[in-house]
Enzyme design. Structure first.
Site, PDB file in Angstrom:
ATOM      1  CG  HIS A 180       0.278   6.102  -0.781  1.00 38.78           C
ATOM      2  ND1 HIS A 180      -0.719   6.807  -1.416  1.00 38.78           N
ATOM      3  CD2 HIS A 180      -0.330   5.465   0.269  1.00 38.78           C
ATOM      4  CE1 HIS A 180      -1.875   6.596  -0.779  1.00 38.78           C
ATOM      5  NE2 HIS A 180      -1.669   5.788   0.236  1.00 38.78           N
ATOM      6  CD  GLU A 229      -5.872   5.159   0.208  1.00 38.29           C
ATOM      7  OE1 GLU A 229      -4.878   5.883   0.378  1.00 38.29           O
ATOM      8  OE2 GLU A 229      -6.141   4.184   0.943  1.00 38.29           O
ATOM      9  CG  HIS A 272      -1.838   1.147   1.332  1.00 40.25           C
ATOM     10  ND1 HIS A 272      -3.163   1.071   0.984  1.00 40.25           N
ATOM     11  CD2 HIS A 272      -1.633   2.423   1.715  1.00 40.25           C
ATOM     12  CE1 HIS A 272      -3.730   2.254   1.146  1.00 40.25           C
ATOM     13  NE2 HIS A 272      -2.825   3.101   1.600  1.00 40.25           N
ATOM     14  CD  GLU A 273       1.437   3.646   3.657  1.00 40.42           C
ATOM     15  OE1 GLU A 273       1.620   4.707   3.033  1.00 40.42           O
ATOM     16  OE2 GLU A 273       0.370   3.407   4.286  1.00 40.42           O
TER      17      GLU A 273
HETATM   18 ZN    ZN Z   1      -3.180   5.179   1.661  1.00 37.94          ZN
END
Ligand code: ZN
Length: 501
Positions: free
Chosen positions: A269, A295, A265-266
């Protein structure tokens, strides 16, 4: 004359960026390495830098330079310049619309409300937070009134800060059919009465092994470790940009899939930040377009890649070797099913892919009602619990696991929650477009080849920064406006296969 003004604007913007990037490194350090004793000085350092940044962002010369450029016909017709000027105008107006006294009052109330919230949550005592929420709502209404343009509701004005162009009417049109089908899907999976094997989730892997594992995945995702790093923190996050991106993740001995999900997830980003256009560093053209689009990048890697069958074919044979002998008994197909278990729960941050957005919708309903005075602050827990039962089918036992679970409202973040769901919807639409553009998409994932996907994301999304609005970007990349269709068809197909329905 306009050219000189534009150069002044860019030079000013780049210096402000340098200042805020210094603050960002200090915030990262505060969460990852600062000794506890450093807290008081760190608060002073961050407050001082924030004041300097605000002073620069509200410098009246910006308005004068912008006016010169905005009147220049040649500049208005240049797509790049026009987009940069539009971004700078938006930022300047947002920074100057709020009176100094309100900004100070908000900052002071946020810090005290956050403390009161933390205590109220620890004690599961809503009454301890209620007066702070009431005060916070009064201030948010004042803030919205300063920001509001004609036709916008107060909630719309606040939401627009995080997702330019977002409004409650459009969101309801997106959310209503989405909620109906997600609730139906939850019921269908429930009725199946059988869940995928979850024994992997209970195996205890040593933390150094888990760390080697998630680093191997992050490298395969083409995260550039010469321009970024990975550390640990209680709550995973990503900060920094371009050549210095800081990611954090967390490890629990008995939940290796949580560490992997948080890291991917990170990492998503982080790839967005590393993929921005360096030639425009320090100006809107090298900034993320919105929270929803940001996101979408994290959810695309976490879910569309990290919870796919093809990914696990590669991962099991390669990165997972780092986990050692305890991982050997699990085959790729089994882990793929475990990664996709659906289990309605009370806590948003622990939610699976099929119920996550229902958590967001509860908050959206409630915060619009609170802000517009249609819900009394004292009735929040009652309504919260009612919606949880209605949407997720779970009984809320106490306010700690109910309306006190998220920090957002105590920090004044109203209008923020829906960006999480927009991220999921954008991610599905982008993933479908990437699949169309890369015909052997799944074969590539199964080989651990992620470079084509990263390149597609970079050229279609990352490198544009704020050149397009979120809705323009979505239309351009996917040839369609945002809808919940791509997300629902992806999710229904995957989960019906996993649950053998
Ligand atoms: Zn996030």
């Amino acid at each position: 004359m306009a050219k000189a003004a534009y150069e002044e604007l860019c030079a000013h913007s780049k210096k402000t960026f340098v200042l805020s990037s210094a603050a960002s490194v200090l915030s990262w350090d505060q969460e990852t390495g600062m000794p506890p004793g450093g807290g008081d000085l760190r608060a002073l350092q961050l407050a001082e830098l924030a004041a300097l940044s605000h002073e620069r962002a509200t410098d009246p010369r910006i308005d004068a330079w912008l006016k010169v450029c905005e009147q220049d016909a040649a500049m208005r017709s240049d797509l790049f310049l026009h987009a940069n000027l539009r971004g700078m105008r938006r930022d300047y107006d947002r920074a100057t619309l709020l009176p100094e006294s309100l900004v100070r009052e908000l900052a002071a109330t946020e810090s005290r409300a956050q403390k009161a919230w933390a205590q109220a949550r620890a004690d599961s005592n809503y009454a301890g937070f209620q007066p702070w929420l009431t005060r916070m709502l009064e201030l948010q209404r004042l803030k919205a009134d300063c920001l509001k343009s004609s036709g916008q509701s107060r909630w719309d004005a606040l939401a627009d800060l995080y997702e330019p162009g977002m409004n409650a009417t459009d969101l309801r049109a997106l959310f209503t059919p989405l909620r109906k089908r997600l609730v139906e899907l939850r019921a269908k999976l429930d009725a199946r009465g059988r869940k995928p094997d979850e024994s992997l989730a209970k195996v205890e892997f040593e933390v150094p092994r888990q760390e080697a594992f998630v680093r191997a995945v992050l490298s395969a995702m083409t995260f550039d470790f010469t321009r970024g790093r990975l550390d640990r923190s209680a709550h995973p996050f990503c900060c920094g940009t371009l050549d210095d991106v800081r990611l954090t993740t967390r490890f629990h001995k008995d939940n290796v899939l949580d560490a992997l999900g948080s890291t991917m997830h990170e990492g998503g980003h982080g790839l967005y930040e590393q993929g921005l256009d360096k030639d425009h560093q320090g100006t809107p053209l090298a900034e993320a377009v919105s929270l929803g689009i940001h996101e979408s990048q994290s959810r695309l890697w976490e879910n569309h890649v990290g919870k796919s069958r093809a990914f696990w074919q590669w991962c099991k044979q390669n990165a997972m070797r780092e986990l050692g002998p305890l991982a050997v008994p699990f085959d790729a197909d089994m882990i793929y099913r475990t990664a996709n278990v659906v289990s309605p729960s009370l806590i948003r941050v622990e939610a699976d892919e099929a119920t996550y957005d229902l958590h967001v919708m509860v908050r959206f309903e409630l915060e619009t009602a609170l802000l517009h005075g249609d819900l009394d602050v004292k009735d929040l827990p009652l309504q919260w619990n009612r919606l949880y039962l209605d949407y997720l089918g779970v009984e809320v036992p106490d306010d700690r696991r109910g309306c006190l679970q998220d920090v957002h409202w105590s920090c004044g973040l109203f209008g923020y929650f829906p960006t999480y769901t927009l991220g999921n919807l954008y991610a599905a639409q982008f993933a479908a477009a990437a699949r169309r553009a890369i015909p052997d998409f799944d074969d590539q994932l199964a080989r651990g080849t992620f470079a084509d996907l990263r390149e597609w994301l970079r050229s279609n999304i990352h490198q544009h920064g704020r050149r397009y609005t979120p809705s323009e970007l979505c239309q351009r990349v996917t040839s369609a406006p945002l809808s919940s269709e791509a997300f629902l068809s992806y999710l229904e197909a995957k989960l019906c296969a996993v649950y053998e329905i």
